[in-house]
Design an enzyme around this catalytic site. Structure first.
Site, PDB file in Angstrom:
ATOM      1  N   TRP A  18      16.080 129.668  16.885  1.00 14.04           N
ATOM      2  CA  TRP A  18      16.646 128.167  16.563  1.00 14.04           C
ATOM      3  C   TRP A  18      16.362 127.919  15.153  1.00 14.04           C
ATOM      4  O   TRP A  18      16.118 126.518  14.732  1.00 14.04           O
ATOM      5  CB  TRP A  18      16.583 127.236  17.502  1.00 14.04           C
ATOM      6  CG  TRP A  18      17.292 127.297  18.770  1.00 14.04           C
ATOM      7  CD1 TRP A  18      18.352 126.607  18.837  1.00 14.04           C
ATOM      8  CD2 TRP A  18      17.147 128.212  19.818  1.00 14.04           C
ATOM      9  NE1 TRP A  18      18.828 126.945  20.281  1.00 14.04           N
ATOM     10  CE2 TRP A  18      17.900 128.081  20.751  1.00 14.04           C
ATOM     11  CE3 TRP A  18      15.973 128.907  20.391  1.00 14.04           C
ATOM     12  CZ2 TRP A  18      18.052 128.615  21.893  1.00 14.04           C
ATOM     13  CZ3 TRP A  18      16.080 129.917  21.389  1.00 14.04           C
ATOM     14  CH2 TRP A  18      17.360 129.519  22.552  1.00 14.04           C
ATOM     15  N   CYS A  71      22.283 129.025  22.531  1.00 11.57           N
ATOM     16  CA  CYS A  71      22.376 128.514  24.066  1.00 11.57           C
ATOM     17  C   CYS A  71      24.001 129.116  24.320  1.00 11.57           C
ATOM     18  O   CYS A  71      24.392 129.827  25.357  1.00 11.57           O
ATOM     19  CB  CYS A  71      22.470 127.118  24.218  1.00 11.57           C
ATOM     20  SG  CYS A  71      23.695 126.031  23.636  1.00 11.57           S
ATOM     21  N   HIS A 105      24.402 121.451  25.238  1.00  4.88           N
ATOM     22  CA  HIS A 105      23.826 122.559  25.673  1.00  4.88           C
ATOM     23  C   HIS A 105      24.628 123.208  26.584  1.00  4.88           C
ATOM     24  O   HIS A 105      25.538 122.692  27.256  1.00  4.88           O
ATOM     25  CB  HIS A 105      22.476 122.109  26.446  1.00  4.88           C
ATOM     26  CG  HIS A 105      21.775 123.210  27.054  1.00  4.88           C
ATOM     27  ND1 HIS A 105      21.476 124.429  26.371  1.00  4.88           N
ATOM     28  CD2 HIS A 105      21.463 123.671  28.269  1.00  4.88           C
ATOM     29  CE1 HIS A 105      20.814 125.192  27.169  1.00  4.88           C
ATOM     30  NE2 HIS A 105      20.746 124.661  28.377  1.00  4.88           N
ATOM     31  N   ASP A 115      21.354 129.265  34.131  1.00  2.44           N
ATOM     32  CA  ASP A 115      21.042 128.994  32.659  1.00  2.44           C
ATOM     33  C   ASP A 115      20.247 130.091  32.075  1.00  2.44           C
ATOM     34  O   ASP A 115      18.929 130.265  32.684  1.00  2.44           O
ATOM     35  CB  ASP A 115      20.408 127.679  32.386  1.00  2.44           C
ATOM     36  CG  ASP A 115      20.420 127.258  30.880  1.00  2.44           C
ATOM     37  OD1 ASP A 115      20.743 128.196  30.064  1.00  2.44           O
ATOM     38  OD2 ASP A 115      20.219 126.103  30.693  1.00  2.44           O
ATOM     39  N   ASN A 147      20.823 113.369  33.449  1.00  2.11           N
ATOM     40  CA  ASN A 147      20.645 112.065  33.893  1.00  2.11           C
ATOM     41  C   ASN A 147      19.590 111.205  33.305  1.00  2.11           C
ATOM     42  O   ASN A 147      19.208 109.971  33.410  1.00  2.11           O
ATOM     43  CB  ASN A 147      20.319 112.017  35.382  1.00  2.11           C
ATOM     44  CG  ASN A 147      21.645 112.408  36.152  1.00  2.11           C
ATOM     45  OD1 ASN A 147      22.472 111.491  36.150  1.00  2.11           O
ATOM     46  ND2 ASN A 147      21.598 113.358  36.971  1.00  2.11           N
ATOM     47  N   ASP A 164      16.972 108.870  30.979  1.00  2.00           N
ATOM     48  CA  ASP A 164      17.161 107.696  30.284  1.00  2.00           C
ATOM     49  C   ASP A 164      16.332 108.013  28.860  1.00  2.00           C
ATOM     50  O   ASP A 164      15.560 108.573  28.833  1.00  2.00           O
ATOM     51  CB  ASP A 164      16.346 106.424  30.958  1.00  2.00           C
ATOM     52  CG  ASP A 164      17.022 106.167  32.365  1.00  2.00           C
ATOM     53  OD1 ASP A 164      18.419 106.178  32.403  1.00  2.00           O
ATOM     54  OD2 ASP A 164      16.466 105.444  33.075  1.00  2.00           O
ATOM     55  N   GLU A 185      28.104 105.986  36.369  1.00  2.00           N
ATOM     56  CA  GLU A 185      26.927 105.570  35.723  1.00  2.00           C
ATOM     57  C   GLU A 185      26.804 104.016  35.974  1.00  2.00           C
ATOM     58  O   GLU A 185      28.015 102.997  36.121  1.00  2.00           O
ATOM     59  CB  GLU A 185      26.746 105.314  34.461  1.00  2.00           C
ATOM     60  CG  GLU A 185      26.559 106.728  33.532  1.00  2.00           C
ATOM     61  CD  GLU A 185      25.146 107.412  33.617  1.00  2.00           C
ATOM     62  OE1 GLU A 185      24.496 106.565  34.207  1.00  2.00           O
ATOM     63  OE2 GLU A 185      25.087 108.409  32.998  1.00  2.00           O
ATOM     64  N   TYR A 214      21.710 121.708  16.274  1.00  2.00           N
ATOM     65  CA  TYR A 214      22.395 121.057  17.194  1.00  2.00           C
ATOM     66  C   TYR A 214      21.412 120.784  18.350  1.00  2.00           C
ATOM     67  O   TYR A 214      21.608 119.893  19.275  1.00  2.00           O
ATOM     68  CB  TYR A 214      23.448 122.021  17.819  1.00  2.00           C
ATOM     69  CG  TYR A 214      23.049 123.248  18.775  1.00  2.00           C
ATOM     70  CD1 TYR A 214      23.090 122.864  20.079  1.00  2.00           C
ATOM     71  CD2 TYR A 214      22.408 124.415  18.005  1.00  2.00           C
ATOM     72  CE1 TYR A 214      22.671 123.994  21.097  1.00  2.00           C
ATOM     73  CE2 TYR A 214      22.043 125.509  19.022  1.00  2.00           C
ATOM     74  CZ  TYR A 214      22.190 125.261  20.592  1.00  2.00           C
ATOM     75  OH  TYR A 214      21.785 126.280  21.201  1.00  2.00           O
TER      76      TYR A 214
END
Length: 746
Positions: free
Chosen positions: A304, A339, A398, A421, A461, A463, A510, A581
């Site tokens: 990266w 990725c 991603h 993944d 998910n 915050d 949401e 990215y």
């Protein structure tokens, strides 16, 4: 009887593999396997002893002959026909460019055996299928199929037709049979032992998973989905940013020559026991680990940075085939990947072995280094980003994979699509891998189930918590954004290049009641949430911008909204940078202070122009511009983030010639440099599954307004709707794509 065995062992000195021949040892000599195993665990499918079975094996249960020697001509095998044409059509494996038969488990295939004479009453024969070294009936790596009253192994066999000396046999493997390359023998029961056919590589047979078989854990009931997620050898991977998603094509090429063997080689290189290779959960979990080289000399090296001098830039790949063949031929991890490359190549592996797979893109994906549901962004007292103390990051997007499997280790409602993944981010059971994690479990916050549900849950998910760090190092949260992460989750639609929005497969709407229940449940399973008490601000800011071509100016519209009853004067700051990215800063190119007064209960817009002269010298090979506006007025602080993905021109591709299998055709790739700067060290690559293998072409420079043209010939191998994909990469520009399609006649 002593049978020699051959194993592949990894070398700690090089990335190459060497072969060690193990032989049985007399009593009293050292045996390094004694105490745990009497023999080494078989882990090699493609490298085995050629003479692993004797042509004649005497019966061991009786010292005396079973009876008198038969009178007349003994039965012998003259020819074994694997009936490739009919079997491949029935098993949807016609496209595989291999010399041997390829079938799917849980479904009957046929073999035609020609004997030396007509079968008579009392004749007894069997088929034997072997995989790996030291095959064992108890482990499923030695399967005996019988065709009479005598009991055989777990695979079913029956005589379908007898025509003179030729017999058509039907064999149905179990739906959990080992996936890999089997060796085939015909054995005839003689009066004193079993007489086998000689080792014949042309009768070797590949066994795959079967999405058409209801008993196979990979079963898919929808035919259109089977054709997309198993048989489609080209795809679309979504990139860019949530407001303006872009896409690139990816050539999976799972049917191309050498790819099936390369996929089996990866399992061999992982030293995965042969007898575990019928378990789909173990197969995909091993694949997740082996497609990165972080800790096991796997397929791809992640990079990266902006320095790809020791390999191929991730943006230069057109598809999976060159990567897989290079790894299989050298045993050395291939440089380099990010990725979408990990996801694209893993998807080839999955589809090649018959496992339904697709590539997923999560926009605004959280990468949290503390294992909770908070992505912490830290700012200095003056409102500028505190990069030194910010550990978490938000990736523009991603990519990962999903596989469709029945999870027999989980409750029935958690079957179906599972996240896998291969991008190395965190360890799972000591290895850099992730999944399979049930998407249904992630949606409902059931994070207690294997594997890695909590990690994926946080990616979609978390915050985003904005902190201001005072001079003493204390963090004071002033804003919490609960809807920024995992805003949109895309995959390619079935039968179309259009995106399919699967966001609600992963999460409830949401703020809904079910969403709140899910978040509370996730916290009960150990995922810490943010509980900062932040007062509702009367002042807010947002940024909007249109997409522009690289080399053009960027216009930012910054909107300050004042919901208070008094005017507010905002001391604001704009920070502009070129980012990867992954959200990591590559180069910062702009810092600008400005002041704006916002009338009570109104919105004030400030237009800021970013000239191409400002960002172009800092762009490198990146195309993402990242802008943060921060501001404070009295006791209130505001922050807004905007990512602008610069667009690139396209390659022009034209196909000519008669579109027919094995007829010569041509493709021409052309490009005109539209910029005011010279493109340097230009690399072009092109391929098309079923049409053309990977080809490359290079130019030292392409001057402004100059044009190039590259023509290649090819001979189509497969009929139907086919595609060619080309990529242009150079030192100062990348992600320039082109695609051409053709309908090929049989």
């Amino acid at each position: 009887m002593s049978v020699s065995k051959q194993e592949v062992e990894p070398s700690h000195l090089t990335n190459q593999q060497h072969h060690v021949r193990m032989t049985s040892q007399p009593d009293g000599q050292d045996n390094k396997y004694r105490g745990r195993y009497t023999e080494p665990v078989p882990t090699s499918n493609l490298v085995n002893d050629e003479d692993d079975f004797p042509e004649f094996e005497p019966f061991e249960d009786e010292a005396a002959p079973r009876g008198y020697a038969p009178v007349g001509e003994p039965l012998a095998v003259q020819h074994v026909d694997m009936c490739q044409q009919v079997n491949k059509a029935n098993h949807y494996t016609v496209a595989y460019d291999v010399m041997n038969l390829v079938v799917r488990r849980g479904q009957e295939f046929v073999i035609r055996v020609t004997f030396s004479r007509v079968l008579a009453q009392g004749d007894d024969f069997q088929l034997e299928f072997l995989i790996g070294s030291n095959p064992s009936a108890s482990k499923g790596s030695l399967v005996v199929v019988t065709f009479g009253p005598r009991r055989g192994g777990p695979w079913a066999g029956k005589i379908l037709e007898i025509q003179g000396t030729t017999v058509l046999l039907g064999i149905t493997p179990t739906a959990n049979a080992i996936v890999g390359k089997f060796r085939t023998y015909v054995a005839i029961a003689m009066y004193n032992g079993m007489q086998r056919t000689r080792r014949d590589a042309t009768t070797d047979m590949y066994m795959l998973c079967n999405a058409w078989c209801p008993s196979d854990p990979v079963y898919l009931s929808d035919e259109a989905e089977r054709r997309e997620y198993i048989l489609n050898d080209v795809g679309v991977i979504y990139q860019g940013a949530v407001e303006y998603p872009t896409h690139r094509n990816w050539m999976y090429g799972q049917f191309e020559r050498g790819i099936l063997d390369a996929c089996i080689h990866i399992l061999d290189a992982s030293r995965m026991p042969i007898y575990d290779r019928g378990n789909v959960i173990k197969l995909v979990r091993k694949g997740s680990a082996m497609f990165n080289s972080q800790d096991d000399s796997g397929v791809l090296v992640g990079n990266w940075s902006d320095n790809y001098s020791m390999g191929t830039p991730p943006t230069s790949w057109t598809g999976s085939t060159k990567i897989l063949l290079e790894y299989a031929n050298t045993g050395v991890p291939v440089c380099f990947a990010q990725c979408w490359v990990f996801a694209g190549v893993l998807n080839t592996f999955l589809r090649c072995l018959g496992i339904p797979g697709r590539v997923i893109t999560n926009f605004s994906s959280a990468h949290d280094n503390t294992g909770n549901l908070k992505t912490d962004l830290i700012f200095k007292p003056d409102g500028t980003p505190d990069k030194r103390n910010t550990r978490d990051s938000i990736w523009n997007y991603h990519c990962w994979n999903e596989v469709f499997i029945l999870r027999q280790d989980l409750p029935p409602n958690l079957a179906g699509w599972q996240v896998v993944d291969a991008t190395p981010q965190e360890t799972s059971d000591g290895h850099f891998r992730c999944g399979p994690a049930s998407v249904a479990a992630i949606k409902d916050g059931l994070l207690c189930h294997p594997f890695d549900c909590g990690f994926v849950f946080a990616e979609v998910n978390s915050d985003v918590v904005f902190h201001k760090r005072d001079r003493y190092g204390t963090l004071n949260p002033y804003r919490v954004e609960k809807t920024h992460i995992g805003q949109v989750i895309y995959t390619k639609s079935v039968g179309s290049a259009a995106p399919l929005d699967i966001t609600y497969n992963y999460k409830h709407p949401e703020g809904s009641g079910q969403d709140q229940i899910t978040m509370s449940r996730a916290e009960e399973y150990g995922c810490e949430r943010d509980h900062s008490e932040v007062s509702e601000a009367q002042l807010s800011v947002d940024i909007s911008a249109e997409q522009v071509m690289v080399g053009l100016n960027v216009d930012l519209a910054v909107n300050f909204k004042n919901q208070g009853d008094v005017p507010r004067t905002v001391q604001a700051h704009l920070a502009g940078s070129v980012i990867f990215y992954t959200g990591v800063t590559a180069n910062q190119f702009k810092d600008e202070d400005f002041t704006v007064t916002v009338p009570a209960n109104q919105t004030e817009r400030v237009m800021l122009k970013i000239t191409h002269e400002e960002y172009l010298p800092h762009l490198g090979s990146q195309l993402c511009l990242h802008f943060i506006v921060t501001g404070h007025a009295d006791d209130q602080s505001v922050t807004a983030i905007k990512v602008v993905n610069l667009q690139t021109p396209q390659l022009s591709m034209m196909v000519s010639g008669r579109p027919k299998v094995q007829q010569e055709m041509f493709v021409t790739v052309s490009f005109t440099n539209p910029f005011t700067f010279t493109l340097q060290n230009v690399h072009l690559a092109m391929e098309g599954p079923g049409l053309m293998s990977h080809r490359t072409h290079s130019y030292k420079v392409i001057d402004p307004q100059a044009s190039i043209s590259w023509k290649e010939s090819f001979f189509p191998r497969l009929e139907g709707h086919r595609a060619l994909f080309a990529v242009l990469d150079c030192d100062n520009l990348n992600q320039v794509f082109g695609m051409a399609e053709a309908d090929i006649e049989a």
